[in-house]
Each structure stands twice: as structure tokens, then as C-alpha cells.
Design a protein around this motif. Structure first.
Motif, PDB file in Angstrom:
ATOM      1  N   GLN A  71     -14.756  72.415  17.286  1.00  0.00           N
ATOM      2  CA  GLN A  71     -13.889  71.567  17.624  1.00  0.00           C
ATOM      3  C   GLN A  71     -14.059  70.323  17.943  1.00  0.00           C
ATOM      4  O   GLN A  71     -13.445  69.225  17.468  1.00  0.00           O
ATOM      5  CB  GLN A  71     -12.739  72.209  18.459  1.00  0.00           C
ATOM      6  N   ALA A  72     -15.381  70.138  18.838  1.00  0.00           N
ATOM      7  CA  ALA A  72     -15.803  69.006  19.344  1.00  0.00           C
ATOM      8  C   ALA A  72     -16.443  68.023  17.893  1.00  0.00           C
ATOM      9  O   ALA A  72     -16.074  66.946  18.026  1.00  0.00           O
ATOM     10  CB  ALA A  72     -16.893  69.172  20.528  1.00  0.00           C
ATOM     11  N   ALA A  73     -17.094  68.949  17.128  1.00  0.00           N
ATOM     12  CA  ALA A  73     -17.592  68.258  15.804  1.00  0.00           C
ATOM     13  C   ALA A  73     -16.461  67.794  15.348  1.00  0.00           C
ATOM     14  O   ALA A  73     -16.486  66.702  14.439  1.00  0.00           O
ATOM     15  CB  ALA A  73     -18.463  69.382  15.038  1.00  0.00           C
ATOM     16  N   LYS A  74     -15.233  68.460  14.994  1.00  0.00           N
ATOM     17  CA  LYS A  74     -14.335  68.015  13.988  1.00  0.00           C
ATOM     18  C   LYS A  74     -13.660  66.723  14.754  1.00  0.00           C
ATOM     19  O   LYS A  74     -13.335  65.774  14.025  1.00  0.00           O
ATOM     20  CB  LYS A  74     -13.338  69.319  14.192  1.00  0.00           C
ATOM     21  N   ALA A  75     -13.415  66.636  15.987  1.00  0.00           N
ATOM     22  CA  ALA A  75     -12.950  65.648  16.696  1.00  0.00           C
ATOM     23  C   ALA A  75     -13.689  64.368  16.329  1.00  0.00           C
ATOM     24  O   ALA A  75     -13.240  63.242  16.124  1.00  0.00           O
ATOM     25  CB  ALA A  75     -12.600  65.847  18.067  1.00  0.00           C
ATOM     26  N   LYS A  76     -15.155  64.583  16.315  1.00  0.00           N
ATOM     27  CA  LYS A  76     -15.989  63.471  16.446  1.00  0.00           C
ATOM     28  C   LYS A  76     -15.654  62.888  14.737  1.00  0.00           C
ATOM     29  O   LYS A  76     -15.654  61.624  14.366  1.00  0.00           O
ATOM     30  CB  LYS A  76     -17.418  63.918  16.909  1.00  0.00           C
ATOM     31  N   ARG A  77     -15.706  63.850  14.033  1.00  0.00           N
ATOM     32  CA  ARG A  77     -15.699  63.658  12.298  1.00  0.00           C
ATOM     33  C   ARG A  77     -14.461  62.940  12.162  1.00  0.00           C
ATOM     34  O   ARG A  77     -14.323  61.881  11.355  1.00  0.00           O
ATOM     35  CB  ARG A  77     -15.800  65.092  11.720  1.00  0.00           C
ATOM     36  N   LEU A  78     -13.364  63.354  12.758  1.00  0.00           N
ATOM     37  CA  LEU A  78     -11.951  62.556  12.397  1.00  0.00           C
ATOM     38  C   LEU A  78     -12.123  61.284  13.126  1.00  0.00           C
ATOM     39  O   LEU A  78     -11.473  60.375  12.236  1.00  0.00           O
ATOM     40  CB  LEU A  78     -10.974  63.473  13.350  1.00  0.00           C
ATOM     41  N   ALA A  79     -12.655  60.873  13.986  1.00  0.00           N
ATOM     42  CA  ALA A  79     -12.753  59.733  14.730  1.00  0.00           C
ATOM     43  C   ALA A  79     -13.820  58.991  13.666  1.00  0.00           C
ATOM     44  O   ALA A  79     -13.115  57.712  13.487  1.00  0.00           O
ATOM     45  CB  ALA A  79     -13.292  59.846  15.998  1.00  0.00           C
ATOM     46  N   GLY A  80     -14.631  59.275  13.302  1.00  0.00           N
ATOM     47  CA  GLY A  80     -15.203  58.609  12.215  1.00  0.00           C
ATOM     48  C   GLY A  80     -14.697  58.136  10.997  1.00  0.00           C
ATOM     49  O   GLY A  80     -14.838  57.111  10.501  1.00  0.00           O
ATOM     50  N   TRP A  81     -13.719  59.106  10.668  1.00  0.00           N
ATOM     51  CA  TRP A  81     -13.082  58.669   9.372  1.00  0.00           C
ATOM     52  C   TRP A  81     -12.066  57.742   9.588  1.00  0.00           C
ATOM     53  O   TRP A  81     -11.502  56.971   8.844  1.00  0.00           O
ATOM     54  CB  TRP A  81     -12.328  60.123   8.754  1.00  0.00           C
ATOM     55  N   MET A  82     -11.429  57.835  10.855  1.00  0.00           N
ATOM     56  CA  MET A  82     -10.321  56.641  11.279  1.00  0.00           C
ATOM     57  C   MET A  82     -11.253  55.423  11.302  1.00  0.00           C
ATOM     58  O   MET A  82     -10.435  54.357  10.938  1.00  0.00           O
ATOM     59  CB  MET A  82      -9.850  57.039  12.668  1.00  0.00           C
ATOM     60  N   ARG A  83     -12.363  55.387  11.720  1.00  0.00           N
ATOM     61  CA  ARG A  83     -12.932  54.086  12.016  1.00  0.00           C
ATOM     62  C   ARG A  83     -13.462  53.629  10.782  1.00  0.00           C
ATOM     63  O   ARG A  83     -13.268  52.420  10.434  1.00  0.00           O
ATOM     64  CB  ARG A  83     -14.346  54.230  12.876  1.00  0.00           C
ATOM     65  N   GLN A  84     -13.701  54.232   9.596  1.00  0.00           N
ATOM     66  CA  GLN A  84     -13.987  54.088   8.287  1.00  0.00           C
ATOM     67  C   GLN A  84     -12.920  53.933   7.379  1.00  0.00           C
ATOM     68  O   GLN A  84     -12.885  53.499   6.369  1.00  0.00           O
ATOM     69  CB  GLN A  84     -15.054  55.174   7.663  1.00  0.00           C
ATOM     70  N   SER A  85     -11.552  54.119   7.944  1.00  0.00           N
ATOM     71  CA  SER A  85     -10.516  54.074   7.282  1.00  0.00           C
ATOM     72  C   SER A  85     -10.483  54.618   6.059  1.00  0.00           C
ATOM     73  O   SER A  85     -10.012  54.282   4.771  1.00  0.00           O
ATOM     74  CB  SER A  85     -10.098  52.442   6.794  1.00  0.00           C
ATOM     75  N   TRP A  97      -9.972  74.782   8.011  1.00  0.00           N
ATOM     76  CA  TRP A  97      -9.039  73.802   8.512  1.00  0.00           C
ATOM     77  C   TRP A  97      -9.874  72.991   9.794  1.00  0.00           C
ATOM     78  O   TRP A  97      -9.565  71.663   9.968  1.00  0.00           O
ATOM     79  CB  TRP A  97      -8.086  74.711   9.545  1.00  0.00           C
ATOM     80  N   GLN A  98     -11.031  73.392   9.943  1.00  0.00           N
ATOM     81  CA  GLN A  98     -11.858  72.848  10.764  1.00  0.00           C
ATOM     82  C   GLN A  98     -12.547  71.407  10.183  1.00  0.00           C
ATOM     83  O   GLN A  98     -13.091  70.644  10.923  1.00  0.00           O
ATOM     84  CB  GLN A  98     -12.772  73.698  11.556  1.00  0.00           C
ATOM     85  N   GLN A  99     -12.417  71.603   8.787  1.00  0.00           N
ATOM     86  CA  GLN A  99     -13.309  70.780   8.013  1.00  0.00           C
ATOM     87  C   GLN A  99     -12.227  69.389   7.753  1.00  0.00           C
ATOM     88  O   GLN A  99     -12.762  68.391   7.443  1.00  0.00           O
ATOM     89  CB  GLN A  99     -13.591  71.226   6.796  1.00  0.00           C
ATOM     90  N   VAL A 100     -10.759  69.698   8.104  1.00  0.00           N
ATOM     91  CA  VAL A 100     -10.147  68.507   7.778  1.00  0.00           C
ATOM     92  C   VAL A 100      -9.082  68.394   8.960  1.00  0.00           C
ATOM     93  O   VAL A 100      -9.560  68.679   9.987  1.00  0.00           O
ATOM     94  CB  VAL A 100      -9.198  68.807   6.573  1.00  0.00           C
ATOM     95  N   ASP A 101      -8.185  67.655   8.937  1.00  0.00           N
ATOM     96  CA  ASP A 101      -7.175  67.787   9.945  1.00  0.00           C
ATOM     97  C   ASP A 101      -6.548  68.806  10.555  1.00  0.00           C
ATOM     98  O   ASP A 101      -7.070  69.758  10.162  1.00  0.00           O
ATOM     99  CB  ASP A 101      -6.193  66.470   9.753  1.00  0.00           C
ATOM    100  N   ASN A 102      -5.653  69.045  11.164  1.00  0.00           N
ATOM    101  CA  ASN A 102      -5.156  70.368  11.837  1.00  0.00           C
ATOM    102  C   ASN A 102      -4.974  71.345  10.544  1.00  0.00           C
ATOM    103  O   ASN A 102      -5.430  72.300  10.782  1.00  0.00           O
ATOM    104  CB  ASN A 102      -3.573  69.776  12.306  1.00  0.00           C
ATOM    105  N   GLY A 103      -4.543  71.180   9.472  1.00  0.00           N
ATOM    106  CA  GLY A 103      -4.328  72.111   8.296  1.00  0.00           C
ATOM    107  C   GLY A 103      -4.762  71.708   6.909  1.00  0.00           C
ATOM    108  O   GLY A 103      -5.076  70.619   6.952  1.00  0.00           O
TER     109      GLY A 103
END
Lengths: 75, 457
Positions: free
Chosen positions: B100-114, B386-392
Motif C-alpha cells: 500500500q505504501a508503494a501504491k501511494a507513492k505510485r499514485l503521487a507520481g502519477w499525479m505529479r506527471q498528470s 486494485w493495488q496497481q491502480v487507484d482504489n478499484g
């Protein structure tokens, strides 16, 4: 006026029953597919819309050709 | 008129007039046949006030889900708790937290990259959609098992509302629709569909008249013999962007609407002078109640598929002691269609769905309830994705050929034909692919749409 007084006879044959059956089916299909094409755009299904409009055009062409062909054979 | 046989001309004129009349008649018939066909597909209202298409047939028993003596009340383990337990067993202590920590980091990266579909506005749109669902707890607040704010008939100085069961069913269904139900049906209470436990408390049935939630147990009165099963349609514009934050927003919105709908309906029923327990995913299995209430059929997804919205619905229910006429299960040819189609299984990125031709009693893991026939899914694989994308994820829901907005008549024609002629099922699957249905829509285009969005999609 060598042909003066002569009679020319033109017989227009009645359209057969199956012509009207096909015409009715054709009209129904056209209405259905046009509605699908319009609705697909609203559903953002652009591929479905493109295919539907193509089907509308093909069906319309078949209809026109069918009428021309059937019209010629009536006289 | 020289040169033309007059009598022939007159006869020809007569024929022409006749043909004109015939053509007019044919045109009228063609024009009339469209609304007639629509009316035929539209169907009629039955005794309990349910309006369905004619090709959705009422049947005595569900088309899939045959049960054996092995079928028993489900533990009620939350899927997240179950996944944590399985993850720990398979990958060791702390594996889920690390994932889940890796997922949160990945999501944050995607947000920064738009990254389209995962930008900050996309993610927060989803968070906003989940707000109501994330702020409720079973048995508390909005989902209280006793009244929240409504005045009872006693307090108003009137007798409680009484009417024949059919009329009561109609009244409750109309109210449920107003509060947001896309489909609603009434099923008899079945204790075996109710979970054994909820939030570390036993769920028990007792001979009392008022439901109760204590520190050790939650009590459902045996007088609660009716279940109002509800399907909330998901927003198809959002769902078609799955698996992204936008797709997840459709899920969150569906759940939040579910919470609002059951809470409102429970208060309405209490206001009529009866008891009501609102429930979203908690307390009991929603799918078997929805099947018995005739909302849809069990599918290859091992989820409910409805004739109108496909699997793109969220289910919820209200238990009550208000006597109502019950509905029956339905058959619209879905099980036959699922046997041939398999599009959901092919679309699933995690390979969680079954490719078997026939449903069976063989479960895939502790997340499946034993003793009933189904196409069982591997929820562990699903949850891993689910862990590879956002919540679901939601790809299976979006790809199902029954998931269609109700704007094009052709969808109803196809569904009606499939229900009576299973021989066409394979063809319809091929056409569904050819017409591009089930493909992911561009996430960025969603924000550019100027049409108002709503739950109907």
C-alpha cells in the motif's frame, strides 16, 4: 405523319407484394440504425456511431438502387 | 393525350391512386410499428408495481445459484481484512502495508506527471464521490437501525399506515425510486443470506419487535420478513474510464447514493409505523436477495447482472416488518449468454474471472461462500490488481455487453433477441467487439464534456 392515327400502348405493372415487404423492412432498419447512430454519439461510443452511419449510407444506397431497378422493370 | 390509349391511362391513374393509398398505409404502418415495438419492449406493470421489458420473464426459481445443504451463513469478513490475512499468509507480515505504501507513492507520481485519469482532480473527484460512504458505519448515524429523525405515526397522533401487500409494495418501490433506486424489488427474508458477524459482533435473530445494536451482538427481529432489494445505477460516463480514478469515482458515487437511498427509505418506512434496517454492503449478502427480488441474474462475474444496466449497479437493501407482496426471480437469457460470451474474463487484467464453460460448486477461496453453484472468481488476484491502480478497477463491469446506456433502441432489440434466441449470443458478442463497445474511453475527454452528468450515465 406516317404514324398518324396509330395507338401506342404502355402497361405499367403493379409492384409485387414483396416489394412493399422489403420497403417496409428497409424503412424500419433505416429508422433503427439512424437512431442508433445518433444515440451512439450521445453515449460517446464513436466507433459504434461511425459504423452505424456507414450502415445507414449503405442501406440507403441499396434502397435507391433497388427502387431504380424495380422501377425500370415495371414499364 | 394523342398516342396514348386513354382507357389504359385512366386505369393507370386508378392504380396510381391505389398505390398512393397503399404507400401511405405502408408508411403509417412503418411509423406506427416503431412505437408499437417500443411499447412491446417497454412491457407492463405487474401486481406489485414493477415495470419491466416483456423479454424479462418472471420465473419460479433463480436461473443460477442452485444451493446444497452445505450452503450456510457467510462469516461476513470484510474483503480488506480477508485480503490482509491472505497477503500475510502468502508474502509475510507487513507485505500488505509495504504494497500500500508503494501504491501511494505510485499514485503521487502519477499525479505529479498528470497521467490521464490519475491527475489530482481525477483522484479528488473520486474521493469526493466516496464521501458519504466513507462517513457511515453500519448501525450508526445515517445507517441507524432505529429512527434518525422522522416522526412516528404515534407522535403525529395517527394510526400507522395499512394497505394490501401489493399496494404497500408499490408505495415502497415508488419511494425507493424517488430516493435514487434504479431498480427495486421485494424478496422474502432468508436468514442464511445474513452474515454471522458484523464488526466483531454476532448477528442474531430474536423474537423481539425492535432491532438492536449492543456491544456484543446485533439483533434482527424475526418479524422482519421482507427485504427491499435495491440496485443503484453507476455513472457509465465515469465507469467507461476504468481503471482510473475516474472509474473509481463511479463506484464511490454508487455506494454513496446507496447509503443515501437506504437511509431515506428506512426513515420513510419508520414514518409509516414499521421497523426498518438500512444496509449497504454490511449485514447480509446483497446479491442473493437481489436475485430473489427479480432485479437480475447471477453472471460469470459471480455478481448480479441486470437487464437494464448490466452489472453496472451497486446493491443495497432494507430489512423491514412492513408486509409487502414479494417479487419472483427473472430470466432474460443471461446464463446462456455468459456461457458463450466470456468478454469479462478476457478483459480482466488479473485473470480473476472464470473461463469455464459451465458454472460449478468449486470455490476459489475463502472469499466465496460454499454450497452454491456459480462461476467463482479469484478475489485475491482481483484485489492484487486494485493495488496497481487507484482504489478499484471496474473493467469487468464496463466491458460486459449488457452494460449499455439506454439511449439506443438497438441495445433493447439485441437483449430481447438474446433472451429468446440463444443461438444469436455468439454473433452479438462478435458485434459488440466490432462496434467498439467495452473499450476504455479517453479519461481526459470526461472533463471537457459540457453535458450535465448524473447517476444514470
Amino acid at each position: 405523319m406516317p404514324n398518324s392515327g396509330s395507338t401506342v400502348s404502355i402497361t405499367i405493372r403493379k409492384r409485387p407484394w414483396w416489394f412493399w415487404t422489403f420497403a417496409g423492412l428497409w424503412a424500419l432498419l433505416e429508422v433503427l440504425i439512424v437512431q442508433t447512430a445518433v444515440a451512439s454519439v450521445r453515449e460517446s461510443e464513436y466507433r459504434a456511431a461511425a459504423m452505424s452511419w456507414t450502415a445507414v449510407a449503405v442501406l440507403a444506397a441499396i434502397g435507391v438502387l433497388g427502387c431504380l431497378f424495380q422501377g425500370r422493370s415495371r414499364v | 393525350m394523342q398516342g396514348v390509349n386513354r382507357s389504359n391511362y385512366v386505369e393507370s391513374e386508378g392504380k396510381r391512386t391505389g398505390r398512393r393509398a397503399l404507400l401511405t398505409a405502408a408508411g403509417l404502418i412503418a411509423a406506427g410499428s416503431v412505437p408499437a415495438a417500443v411499447a412491446l419492449l417497454e412491457g407492463t406493470t405487474n401486481g406489485s408495481g414493477r415495470k419491466r421489458a416483456r423479454w424479462v420473464k418472471d420465473v419460479d426459481r433463480p436461473t443460477l445459484g442452485e444451493k446444497t445443504a452445505e450452503f450456510k451463513r457467510f462469516s461476513g469478513s470484510n474483503i480488506f481484512e480477508l485480503h490482509k490475512q491472505l497477503k500475510t499468509e502468502r508474502d509475510g507480515v507487513g507485505a500488505l502495508e509495504a504494497e500500500q505504501a508503494a501504491k501511494a507513492k505510485r499514485l503521487a507520481g502519477w499525479m505529479r506527471q498528470s497521467k490521464p485519469g490519475f491527475r489530482l482532480p481525477d483522484h479528488q473527484l473520486s474521493e469526493g464521490a466516496w464521501t458519504l460512504m466513507k462517513s457511515i458505519k453500519p448501525g450508526e448515524g445515517l445507517l441507524s437501525w432505529t429512527r434518525v429523525a422522522v416522526s412516528t405515526p404515534d407522535e403525529l397522533g395517527v394510526a400507522r399506515h395499512t394497505a394490501p401487500p401489493e399496494e404497500m409494495a408499490q408505495t415502497v418501490k415508488v419511494a425507493a425510486r424517488l430516493y435514487g433506486a434504479g431498480l427495486v424489488g421485494i424478496a422474502p427474508m432468508n436468514e442464511s443470506y445474513v452474515n454471522l458477524r458484523q464488526a466483531r459482533r454476532d448477528i442474531v435473530f430474536e423474537d423481539v419487535t425492535v432491532p438492536a445494536v449492543t456491544d456484543t451482538k446485533v439483533v434482527i427481529p424475526r418479524t422482519m420478513k421482507w427485504v427491499v432489494a435495491i440496485a443503484i445505477p453507476m455513472d457509465l460516463d465515469l465507469l467507461s474510464r476504468a481503471p482510473t480514478s475516474l472509474g473509481d469515482a463511479a463506484t464511490g458515487l454508487g455506494y454513496s447514493h446507496s447509503a443515501f437511498t437506504v437511509a431515506s427509505l428506512a426513515e420513510f418506512i419508520r414514518g409509516l409505523g414499521y421497523q426498518a434496517i438500512p444496509s449497504v454492503n454490511d449485514t447480509a449478502l446483497s446479491v442473493p436477495f437481489a436475485i430473489e427480488a427479480g432485479i437480475g441474474e447471477l453472471s460469470r462475474l459471480n455478481r448480479l447482472v441486470t437487464p437494464e444496466f448490466g452489472p453496472a449497479v451497486r446493491l443495497c437493501k432494507v430489512f423491514t416488518d412492513l408486509p409487502m407482496a414479494c417479487d419472483t426471480p427473472v430470466d432474460f437469457g443471461l446464463v446462456q449468454f455468459c456461457r458463450k460470451c466470456k468478454k469479462c474474463a478476457e478483459s480482466c487484467p488479473s485473470g480473476a474471472l472464470s473461463f469455464d464453460d459451465e458454472p460449478s460448486f468449486k470455490t476459489k477461496g475463502p472469499w466465496n461462500n460454499t454450497g452454491h453453484k456459480a462461476w467463482f472468481e479469484d478475489s485475491y488476484l482481483c484485489f492484487q490488481h486494485w493495488q496497481q491502480v487507484d482504489n478499484g478497477c471496474g473493467i469487468c463491469l464496463a466491458s460486459c455487453p449488457y452494460t449499455k446506456a439506454a439511449r439506443a433502441w438497438i441495445h433493447d432489440v439485441v437483449k430481447a433477441t438474446a433472451s429468446v434466441a440463444p443461438v444469436t449470443d455468439g454473433l452479438f458478442r462478435v458485434l459488440d467487439d466490432a462496434f467498439g463497445y467495452g473499450r476504455q474511453h479517453d479519461p481526459e475527454q470526461w472533463w471537457a464534456k459540457d453535458t450535465p452528468h448524473g447517476v444514470r450515465g
